[in-house]
Motif scaffolding. Structure first.
Motif, PDB file in Angstrom:
ATOM      1  N   ASP A  99      11.833  -1.514   6.684  1.00 43.08           N
ATOM      2  CA  ASP A  99      13.512  -2.053   5.899  1.00 43.08           C
ATOM      3  C   ASP A  99      12.285  -3.807   5.595  1.00 43.08           C
ATOM      4  N   GLY A 100      11.157  -3.941   5.644  1.00 40.73           N
ATOM      5  CA  GLY A 100      10.438  -5.271   4.928  1.00 40.73           C
ATOM      6  C   GLY A 100      10.309  -6.007   6.201  1.00 40.73           C
ATOM      7  N   ARG A 101      10.543  -5.430   7.304  1.00 42.91           N
ATOM      8  CA  ARG A 101      10.494  -6.490   8.154  1.00 42.91           C
ATOM      9  C   ARG A 101       8.294  -6.075   9.343  1.00 42.91           C
ATOM     10  N   ILE A 102       8.453  -8.114   9.646  1.00 46.15           N
ATOM     11  CA  ILE A 102       6.809  -7.197   9.983  1.00 46.15           C
ATOM     12  C   ILE A 102       7.455  -6.677  12.012  1.00 46.15           C
ATOM     13  N   VAL A 103       5.530  -5.615  11.251  1.00 51.37           N
ATOM     14  CA  VAL A 103       5.956  -4.853  12.523  1.00 51.37           C
ATOM     15  C   VAL A 103       5.196  -5.158  13.813  1.00 51.37           C
ATOM     16  N   SER A 104       3.658  -5.700  13.086  1.00 51.57           N
ATOM     17  CA  SER A 104       2.704  -6.363  14.228  1.00 51.57           C
ATOM     18  C   SER A 104       1.483  -6.942  13.351  1.00 51.57           C
TER      19      SER A 104
END
Length: 160
Positions: free
Chosen positions: A107-112
């Motif tokens: 989704d284009g969100r930073i995981v880590s």
């Protein structure tokens, strides 16, 4: 007055041609491929980068090995076209400068984020979840822009 006007017009024409030439010749990576724009949106604003794309296995394996330190607005985006997001691990083998490794979900969100990964280390640096892509930035840059898990990475590779 007429000579001055000709000089000014000639200067404007030269500037227009130079601008057009620059627009036609975007910055390129070490292989001569054009860099692509990528934006990381954090609580401190939109932070724009020009990134190299590593979307084939030899490029992904080489990454930023043997390279000079990155400029503040540069990076590398690792892509796995056609593959699902999955847990990933990176290392810093033969990479002489610290990097921030930003794992990004579908989704284009930073995981880590792995901050300031130690140069030339063979230690595995795992994502903390499934990642579709990975952005490498100059070490310390993620903290400078206030990047955190959940922040958005904008690039056509990531679905919205």
């Amino acid at each position: 007055m007429m000579v001055y006007r000709r000089i000014v017009l000639a200067g404007l024409a030269f500037a227009a041609l130079a601008g057009a030439a620059c627009a036609q010749n975007p910055p390129v990576d070490a292989s001569g491929r054009p860099l692509e724009p990528l934006t990381i949106v954090t609580s401190t604003g939109q932070h724009k980068f020009m990134v190299e794309i590593a979307d084939e296995e030899p490029e992904r394996q080489r990454g930023l090995m043997y390279r000079d330190a990155l400029a503040a607005d540069r990076g590398m985006l690792f892509e796995w076209p056609g593959e699902p997001a999955e847990p990933r691990s990176f290392w810093m083998h033969n990479t002489p400068n610290p990097l921030d490794i930003v794992y990004v979900g579908e989704d284009g969100r930073i995981v880590s984020i792995v901050h300031n990964a130690a140069p030339n280390s063979d230690a595995l640096l795992p994502s903390q979840g499934a990642a579709k892509g990975v952005v490498e930035l100059r070490g310390g840059r993620a903290q400078e822009i206030g990047a955190r898990a959940g922040d958005e990475v904008r690039h056509p590779y990531f679905a919205r």
